[in-house]
Design an enzyme around this catalytic site. Structure first.
Site, mmCIF file in Angstrom:
data_model
loop_
_atom_site.group_PDB
_atom_site.id
_atom_site.type_symbol
_atom_site.label_atom_id
_atom_site.label_comp_id
_atom_site.label_asym_id
_atom_site.label_seq_id
_atom_site.Cartn_x
_atom_site.Cartn_y
_atom_site.Cartn_z
ATOM 1 N N ARG A 196 -94.753 6.929 56.087
ATOM 2 C CA ARG A 196 -94.824 8.205 56.797
ATOM 3 C C ARG A 196 -96.287 8.647 56.867
ATOM 4 O O ARG A 196 -96.639 9.730 56.397
ATOM 5 C CB ARG A 196 -93.992 9.270 56.086
ATOM 6 C CG ARG A 196 -92.483 9.065 56.124
ATOM 7 C CD ARG A 196 -91.789 10.342 55.693
ATOM 8 N NE ARG A 196 -90.354 10.203 55.623
ATOM 9 C CZ ARG A 196 -89.664 10.083 54.488
ATOM 10 N NH1 ARG A 196 -90.304 10.090 53.329
ATOM 11 N NH2 ARG A 196 -88.347 9.984 54.489
ATOM 12 N N ASP B 161 -93.043 15.948 47.921
ATOM 13 C CA ASP B 161 -92.683 14.940 48.918
ATOM 14 C C ASP B 161 -93.776 14.815 49.969
ATOM 15 O O ASP B 161 -94.572 15.751 50.190
ATOM 16 C CB ASP B 161 -91.364 15.310 49.595
ATOM 17 C CG ASP B 161 -90.163 14.813 48.811
ATOM 18 O OD1 ASP B 161 -90.350 13.977 47.905
ATOM 19 O OD2 ASP B 161 -89.039 15.259 49.093
ATOM 20 N N ASP C 159 -93.094 14.319 53.245
ATOM 21 C CA ASP C 159 -92.623 14.759 54.562
ATOM 22 C C ASP C 159 -92.273 16.247 54.545
ATOM 23 O O ASP C 159 -91.188 16.655 54.965
ATOM 24 C CB ASP C 159 -91.424 13.932 55.013
ATOM 25 C CG ASP C 159 -90.265 13.956 54.014
ATOM 26 O OD1 ASP C 159 -90.499 14.326 52.848
ATOM 27 O OD2 ASP C 159 -89.135 13.602 54.396
ATOM 28 N N ASP D 106 -85.288 13.833 39.333
ATOM 29 C CA ASP D 106 -85.730 15.208 39.138
ATOM 30 C C ASP D 106 -84.740 16.018 38.306
ATOM 31 O O ASP D 106 -85.130 16.769 37.401
ATOM 32 C CB ASP D 106 -85.996 15.895 40.483
ATOM 33 C CG ASP D 106 -84.899 15.681 41.511
ATOM 34 O OD1 ASP D 106 -83.796 15.211 41.140
ATOM 35 O OD2 ASP D 106 -85.131 15.987 42.701
#
Length: 657
Positions: A199, A283, A285, A395
């Protein structure tokens, strides 16, 4: 003692009017009914729940010219604006519960004749009270100070201010401060840990956001764990990111070890470097609100004990919509979820904080997703790095592990990112289903307070049967493989990291339901010898009807499939309606994917059904029988498999220091 800035009034960086309801509120407060007034009647509760979701907004919009700058807003003549919003309201109950702050000072600066500021507070039940007010006497700028104790916010409640303009426009800026001990006066610093894979455009733009000048003094190092083949350094946006962050940016290339491998590398590098107060998992994105990071650091600095401070997640496609106000792991089911009294997918553009009672309660959580999660370095040093599980549950397991060691997690209102919502992904059916199932079971073995995991194994069995009768054989096979891998023991988790994804993908490709076709015309047309007289697949059946389907569906799988279904699909089912009780009616069907990019052809296979059912029952019985011994083995190895040394060996950097 020193006076320290806790948070300031902010406006959106990109002047995006779509998110203005998160910063200022032009609507009136229309508070929903108290649940104890509604009572326990099921019909009344259902009606009240529906009314809570109803929009109260009138569609009033902020004009672009009202956004003076990053910290200043203009109230137009005759307008009343509330700053009791997600990014500008003060979440008093969180500060009261978790920090050393006992009193805050609100400083409001108004410029404009007859500008009027009113200060409010709310209780945990959403009822609000006027606290104080002031009026500008002349035409110039005037500052007002309000000292506000936090002693009344034990269960919930916010502080905020409204600004009213008379015949002239009024500009407003504000900040919240507190007296703190000298050893808490200076802010901490943060190492960002960003895991990215293919990404590069998203990641490069995020890095530019982290180059915000207001963040400069808070950032120590920005670690980007590059695990893909499309590199962020090759993206056209990267030079701007590199210029914005300078020598704070560090790119680390490694094999694809999943999110847990990427975040663990960031945690390891941060701890070994030892110069930052916190490591923040984020993250690649996401769209970031830099002010939120500053607030996370500030809250962490003033917490009573080392505390994990998470941000919230808004929908990147509907930017005023909140995914969840906080998340827990329900112990009996051992499933992550929004707390029972809270609401998911809440849209602040249609119903503001002041109109929703549930938003005033303090929500204590078990974990915050690593889309934005600040972890004190001292916590990482004590309890270890991420669990080596590739993706999913890393997490949430970390939050449970931290809590067991005495370190709470807070999901802080006013700190947030925008992210692709989970509902737009297909991760319950695709290759990720292996990791969902395996890692949930591992986390339960490590942390479930119940002797055999509570309801988890029963729920696992029910879900597995649902996948099989729905012709989702690839998903069912991956879940069986996940359970078999757990039985090998925790010592194999690290060695699986580099290879398991490829093996999972190779396994699922053997099943037709995992063969995704982008062009619908490549699949046969729908054809049936006899049309169904049943209800529409878009209709949601009653609970009773679903239970009847659950009883009959496995028996139906033993019948031979209808001949025509071997060549032609019997139905075409959109992802929205592709529930097990719908799919179980057919011998074949074309099913579209959640992301809208492709479809797959499902075919019923009685022989495969028998095989998977037999193995499913045997494996679940074995887990039920061996759970206590398995749990003991995983708990005994937890410290070792999450240690810096174990991860360093996996990264091939054991000689580093």
């Amino acid at each position: 003692m020193s006076r320290r800035l806790l948070m300031r009034q902010v406006m959106p960086l990109d002047r995006d009017l779509e998110v203005m309801s998160l910063y200022v509120d032009l609507e009136d407060a229309r508070l929903d009914e108290d649940k104890y007034v509604v009572g326990g009647n099921s019909g009344a509760k259902a009606l009240n729940a529906a009314q809570i979701r109803q929009a109260t907004g009138t569609g009033r919009r902020v004009a672009v010219e009202q956004l003076v700058d990053r910290t200043t807003f203009k109230v137009l003549p005759g307008q009343s604006v509330s700053f009791g919003s997600m990014f500008n309201g003060f979440p008093a109950s969180y500060w009261r519960r978790y920090t050393i702050v006992e009193q805050v000072r609100l400083e409001v600066t108004l410029e404009g004749r007859d500008g009027h500021v009113v200060v409010y507070k709310s209780l945990a039940n959403g009822n609000s009270q006027r606290v104080d007010s002031a009026v500008v006497e002349g035409d110039g700028a005037e500052s007002f100070t309000f000292d506000l104790p936090l002693n009344s916010f034990v269960d919930g409640g916010w502080l905020w201010y409204d600004v009213i303009a008379a015949d002239a426009p009024v500009t407003v800026s504000a900040q919240w401060t507190a007296e703190v001990p000298e050893d808490r006066a200076a802010h901490g610093t943060v190492d960002m840990a960003i895991t990215t894979m293919n990404r590069p455009d998203w990641c490069a733009k995020l890095l530019q956001q982290l180059g915000d000048p207001d963040l400069t003094g808070y950032l120590d190092t920005v670690f980007v764990m590059e695990q893909g083949t499309k590199l962020v350094v090759d993206d056209a946006e990267y030079p701007a990111a590199e210029k914005a962050l300078g020598d704070k940016l560090r790119i680390i290339q490694q094999g694809n070890l999943g999110g847990s491998g990427g975040y663990a590398r960031g945690q390891l590098e941060s701890v070994r470097k030892g110069t930052a107060t916190y490591a923040l998992m984020m993250d690649d994105d996401v769209i970031c609100e830099p002010e939120g990071i500053i607030r996370q650091v500030t809250f962490g600095d003033l917490a009573r004990r080392p505390t994990i401070v998470g941000g919230m997640m808004f929908n990147i496609y509907s930017r005023s919509r909140l995914h969840s106000f906080g998340e827990i792991v329900q112990p009996w089911r051992f499933l992550w979820m929004t707390p029972p009294d809270a609401y998911m997918q809440w849209d602040f553009s249609t119903r503001n904080i002041r109109s929703a009672r549930w938003l005033h309660k303090r929500w204590d959580v078990d974990f915050t997703g690593w889309f934005s999660c600040l972890i004190p370095r001292v916590v990482i040093e004590e309890i270890g790095l991420s669990l080596p599980v590739f993706i999913k549950w890393d997490d949430s397991e970390y939050g449970l592990r931290a809590r067991a060691a005495g370190y709470p997690t807070v999901t802080l209102p006013g700190a947030a990112v925008w992210h692709v919502p989970w509902t737009d992904k297909n991760d319950a059916l695709d290759w990720q289903s292996y990791f969902h199932h395996r890692n949930r079971l591992i986390a339960a073995l490590l942390h479930s307070p119940f002797k055999r995991g509570g309801r988890l194994l029963r729920e696992s069995l029910n879900n597995q049967i649902a996948h099989i009768v729905a012709m989702q054989y690839s998903t069912a096979e991956l879940r069986l493989q996940a359970m078999e891998d757990i039985l090998q023991g925790p010592q194999h988790l690290h060695e699986m990291l580099p290879t398991r994804l490829a093996e999972v993908n190779a396994l699922r490709k053997q099943f037709s339901d995992a063969v995704l076709v982008p062009d619908r015309d490549e699949l046969p047309p729908v054809k049936r010898a006899k049309l169904s007289k049943g209800k529409s697949i878009s209709e949601v059946p009653s609970r009773k009807s679903q239970l009847l389907s659950a009883a009959k569906a496995p028996l139906r799988q033993l019948r031979p499939p209808r001949d025509l279904s071997r060549e032609y699909p019997e139905a075409e089912i959109p992802a929205l309606d592709a529930k097990w009780y719908q799919l179980a009616k057919y011998d074949s069907a074309i099913v579209s994917m959640n992301d809208g990019t492709s479809a797959a052809l499902y075919r019923r296979d009685p022989e495969l059904f028998r095989d998977q059912m037999k193995r499913t029952i045997a494996l679940h019985e074995r887990f039920r029988r061996e759970w206590p011994e398995l749990a003991q083995a995983y708990r005994a190895q937890l410290h070792e498999i999450t240690s810096q040394e174990a991860w360093a060996r996996t990264f091939g950097i054991e000689e580093s220091s």
